[in-house]
Design a protein around this motif. Structure first.
Motif, PDB file in Angstrom:
ATOM      1  N   SER A   2      46.212  64.452 -37.991  1.00 43.74           N
ATOM      2  CA  SER A   2      47.670  64.337 -37.902  1.00 43.74           C
ATOM      3  C   SER A   2      48.183  62.910 -37.981  1.00 43.74           C
ATOM      4  N   TYR A   3      47.265  61.944 -37.965  1.00 47.96           N
ATOM      5  CA  TYR A   3      47.683  60.544 -37.955  1.00 47.96           C
ATOM      6  C   TYR A   3      47.642  59.951 -39.358  1.00 47.96           C
ATOM      7  N   PRO A   4      48.722  59.334 -39.819  1.00 46.67           N
ATOM      8  CA  PRO A   4      48.699  58.681 -41.133  1.00 46.67           C
ATOM      9  C   PRO A   4      47.761  57.483 -41.126  1.00 46.67           C
ATOM     10  N   LEU A   5      47.401  57.012 -42.309  1.00 49.45           N
ATOM     11  CA  LEU A   5      46.526  55.846 -42.393  1.00 49.45           C
ATOM     12  C   LEU A   5      47.187  54.651 -41.710  1.00 49.45           C
ATOM     13  N   PRO A   6      46.438  53.908 -40.885  1.00 48.70           N
ATOM     14  CA  PRO A   6      46.994  52.658 -40.335  1.00 48.70           C
ATOM     15  C   PRO A   6      47.444  51.747 -41.474  1.00 48.70           C
ATOM     16  N   GLN A   7      48.500  51.005 -41.257  1.00 50.47           N
ATOM     17  CA  GLN A   7      49.067  50.200 -42.336  1.00 50.47           C
ATOM     18  C   GLN A   7      48.073  49.239 -42.972  1.00 50.47           C
ATOM     19  N   PRO A   8      47.213  48.547 -42.192  1.00 45.02           N
ATOM     20  CA  PRO A   8      46.233  47.663 -42.845  1.00 45.02           C
ATOM     21  C   PRO A   8      45.295  48.416 -43.787  1.00 45.02           C
ATOM     22  N   VAL A   9      44.942  49.648 -43.424  1.00 46.70           N
ATOM     23  CA  VAL A   9      44.073  50.450 -44.288  1.00 46.70           C
ATOM     24  C   VAL A   9      44.845  50.897 -45.528  1.00 46.70           C
ATOM     25  N   ALA A  10      46.076  51.346 -45.330  1.00 47.30           N
ATOM     26  CA  ALA A  10      46.908  51.742 -46.469  1.00 47.30           C
ATOM     27  C   ALA A  10      47.088  50.577 -47.440  1.00 47.30           C
ATOM     28  N   ASP A  11      47.304  49.379 -46.900  1.00 41.17           N
ATOM     29  CA  ASP A  11      47.470  48.199 -47.753  1.00 41.17           C
ATOM     30  C   ASP A  11      46.195  47.913 -48.547  1.00 41.17           C
ATOM     31  N   ALA A  12      45.036  48.067 -47.882  1.00 39.33           N
ATOM     32  CA  ALA A  12      43.761  47.824 -48.562  1.00 39.33           C
ATOM     33  C   ALA A  12      43.545  48.832 -49.690  1.00 39.33           C
ATOM     34  N   VAL A  13      43.922  50.083 -49.448  1.00 42.28           N
ATOM     35  CA  VAL A  13      43.789  51.116 -50.485  1.00 42.28           C
ATOM     36  C   VAL A  13      44.713  50.803 -51.661  1.00 42.28           C
ATOM     37  N   VAL A  14      45.937  50.406 -51.356  1.00 41.65           N
ATOM     38  CA  VAL A  14      46.898  50.092 -52.425  1.00 41.65           C
ATOM     39  C   VAL A  14      46.380  48.928 -53.273  1.00 41.65           C
ATOM     40  N   ARG A  15      45.816  47.916 -52.625  1.00 38.94           N
ATOM     41  CA  ARG A  15      45.273  46.779 -53.382  1.00 38.94           C
ATOM     42  C   ARG A  15      44.119  47.229 -54.282  1.00 38.94           C
ATOM     43  N   ALA A  16      43.243  48.062 -53.734  1.00 35.51           N
ATOM     44  CA  ALA A  16      42.088  48.524 -54.503  1.00 35.51           C
ATOM     45  C   ALA A  16      42.528  49.359 -55.707  1.00 35.51           C
ATOM     46  N   VAL A  17      43.516  50.210 -55.486  1.00 32.49           N
ATOM     47  CA  VAL A  17      44.017  51.045 -56.583  1.00 32.49           C
ATOM     48  C   VAL A  17      44.715  50.177 -57.626  1.00 32.49           C
ATOM     49  N   ALA A  18      45.497  49.209 -57.174  1.00 30.66           N
ATOM     50  CA  ALA A  18      46.212  48.333 -58.106  1.00 30.66           C
ATOM     51  C   ALA A  18      45.233  47.564 -58.998  1.00 30.66           C
ATOM     52  N   GLU A  19      44.120  47.145 -58.421  1.00 32.75           N
ATOM     53  CA  GLU A  19      43.109  46.428 -59.213  1.00 32.75           C
ATOM     54  C   GLU A  19      42.433  47.355 -60.217  1.00 32.75           C
ATOM     55  N   ALA A  20      42.340  48.636 -59.879  1.00 34.10           N
ATOM     56  CA  ALA A  20      41.638  49.587 -60.748  1.00 34.10           C
ATOM     57  C   ALA A  20      42.515  50.131 -61.875  1.00 34.10           C
ATOM     58  N   VAL A  21      43.815  50.220 -61.632  1.00 38.14           N
ATOM     59  CA  VAL A  21      44.712  50.888 -62.580  1.00 38.14           C
ATOM     60  C   VAL A  21      44.646  50.305 -63.995  1.00 38.14           C
ATOM     61  N   PRO A  22      44.635  48.986 -64.186  1.00 34.40           N
ATOM     62  CA  PRO A  22      44.590  48.480 -65.563  1.00 34.40           C
ATOM     63  C   PRO A  22      43.341  48.896 -66.335  1.00 34.40           C
ATOM     64  N   HIS A  23      42.311  49.358 -65.623  1.00 34.09           N
ATOM     65  CA  HIS A  23      41.043  49.689 -66.270  1.00 34.09           C
ATOM     66  C   HIS A  23      40.829  51.197 -66.386  1.00 34.09           C
ATOM     67  N   LEU A  24      41.908  51.970 -66.208  1.00 34.12           N
ATOM     68  CA  LEU A  24      41.764  53.416 -66.268  1.00 34.12           C
ATOM     69  C   LEU A  24      41.542  53.935 -67.689  1.00 34.12           C
ATOM     70  N   ASN A  25      41.596  53.045 -68.667  1.00 30.15           N
ATOM     71  CA  ASN A  25      41.217  53.449 -70.020  1.00 30.15           C
ATOM     72  C   ASN A  25      39.713  53.667 -70.141  1.00 30.15           C
ATOM     73  N   ARG A  26      38.960  53.213 -69.139  1.00 26.65           N
ATOM     74  CA  ARG A  26      37.509  53.395 -69.111  1.00 26.65           C
ATOM     75  C   ARG A  26      37.139  54.498 -68.126  1.00 26.65           C
ATOM     76  N   TYR A  27      36.037  55.187 -68.427  1.00 29.13           N
ATOM     77  CA  TYR A  27      35.557  56.208 -67.521  1.00 29.13           C
ATOM     78  C   TYR A  27      35.101  55.577 -66.202  1.00 29.13           C
ATOM     79  N   PRO A  28      35.125  56.351 -65.127  1.00 30.83           N
ATOM     80  CA  PRO A  28      34.654  55.828 -63.835  1.00 30.83           C
ATOM     81  C   PRO A  28      33.139  55.645 -63.831  1.00 30.83           C
ATOM     82  N   ASP A  29      32.659  54.955 -62.817  1.00 28.24           N
ATOM     83  CA  ASP A  29      31.215  54.826 -62.615  1.00 28.24           C
ATOM     84  C   ASP A  29      30.651  56.222 -62.382  1.00 28.24           C
TER      85      ASP A  29
END
Length: 359
Positions: free
Chosen positions: A35-62
């Motif tokens: 019932s608890y949302p992600l703590p903000q520091p964790v949410a921020d870390a996920v957003v950063r990780a996704v933002a870094e990955a998005v430009p490379h979505l033209n490639r298949y994942p590992d």
């Protein structure tokens, strides 16, 4: 019979898809979510990780999710290596892959219901015959009972659930050991709720060394609060990991899922801080439901099964009418409630007390 039913595999005709009611109510405690949302520091870390990955979505994942599996092995401990860990889209896909590799037509899967309802559904979906070994009236299962059912049904795959869903209690390790030592089946211990177990509970990971046919499945949906990310995984002998790769779809685990899970694992201390609170609320529900004169199954999970209800369906509907959604798991006289936030649990207990009094 209409044309689609005629074309459908006979074993699937007349079946209904898995699902839980998702109603627009103020308190939803029916699907064992965190019932608890992600703590903000964790949410921020996920957003950063996704933002870094998005430009490379033209490639298949590992395809082999090496970084993620490395992080999962580190989290699980017990000297596990990447070769002993596999990940997929939720533990349901893990279970499906195991049945695709070790079950199938002409093979048998054995479970002990009431337990996780997806086990027989996945068996049907993979053409695996399902056998129900049942449980005692108090929902427990003993090593002797498991051995007797293995000898009776001679399964190829055995499903054990610890903590068991929907009843909540963890298995005695002797049950797992007995299942592995009798017969030739792959023994799958579904530990989706392992992080919520009470102090002193021994998990199946401790039994892995030297047991080729033992598999432990986990998820990041519950304790990690990542139900929306869909990440499940297993720990097993490297030969099992090699086997499931024979049936995995190409590039089955998206880049976004992988980077989200890696970011969460690297912030697991913050994410898992809520587990202690949820355990406390779970134990509170056990006490207060007992105080209401109800039967309560001991729980090592983030939910509580309670019974002694003359008309459980009517109680469920009366709670919905008061804005509280819990789960009718199909056991006559029993209902299941997720341990939510203190406020959600207050609302549930108050509504239930009112319903019971009016009844």
């Amino acid at each position: 019979m209409n044309s689609i039913d005629r074309l459908l595999r006979p074993s699937l005709r007349g079946r209904r898809p898995y699902g839980a009611p998702q109603l627009d109510v103020s308190v939803r405690l029916n699907t064992n979510e965190n019932s608890y949302p992600l703590p903000q520091p964790v949410a921020d870390a996920v957003v950063r990780a996704v933002a870094e990955a998005v430009p490379h979505l033209n490639r298949y994942p590992d395809r082999d999710a090496v970084e993620l599996r490395t992080e999962l092995a580190d989290y699980l401990g017990h000297d596990l290596t990447i070769d002993q860990v596999w990940a997929a889209n939720g533990s349901n896909e893990i279970l499906q892959q195991l049945l695709q590799a070790f079950g199938g037509p002409g093979r048998v899967a054995l479970g002990f219901t009431p337990s996780y309802s997806m086990h027989p559904i996945l068996a049907a979906a993979t053409g695996t015959d399902w056998r129900d070994g049942g449980r005692d009236e108090d929902f427990t299962v003993t090593a002797e009972h498991v051995v007797a059912q293995i000898e009776r049904h001679k399964p190829d795959v055995v499903f054990l659930c610890s903590p068991n869903n929907p009843t909540g209690t963890a298995l005695d390790p002797a049950v797992v050991t007995a299942a592995v030592e009798h017969g030739d089946a792959l023994v799958v211990v579904d530990e989706a709720y392992a992080e919520f177990a009470r102090a002193g509970t021994v998990g199946a990971l401790e039994l892995l060394p030297g047991r080729l046919r033992l598999v432990v499945t986990r998820t990041m949906s519950k304790a990690f609060g990542l139900a929306g990310a869909r990440l499940g995984y297993l720990a097993a002998d490297p030969q099992v990991v090699d086997a499931v790769q024979l049936v995995r779809l190409p590039y089955h685990l998206s880049t976004l899922t992988q980077v989200t899970a890696v970011a969460a694992l690297r912030h697991r201390k913050a994410l898992l801080a809520n587990v202690t609170v949820i355990r406390h609320e779970r134990d509170r529900l056990v006490r207060e439901l007992s105080d209401l004169g109800l039967l309560v199954a001991p729980s090592d999970a983030n939910f509580v099964l309670f019974g002694g209800l003359a008309d459980s369906a009517a109680v469920w509907q009366s709670l919905v009418d008061r804005g509280v959604l819990i789960r009718d798991v199909g056991i006559d006289g029993w209902l299941r409630v997720t341990a939510g936030t203190p406020g959600e649990n207050d609302a549930f207990l108050s509504a239930l007390a009112t319903v019971l009094k009016s009844a």
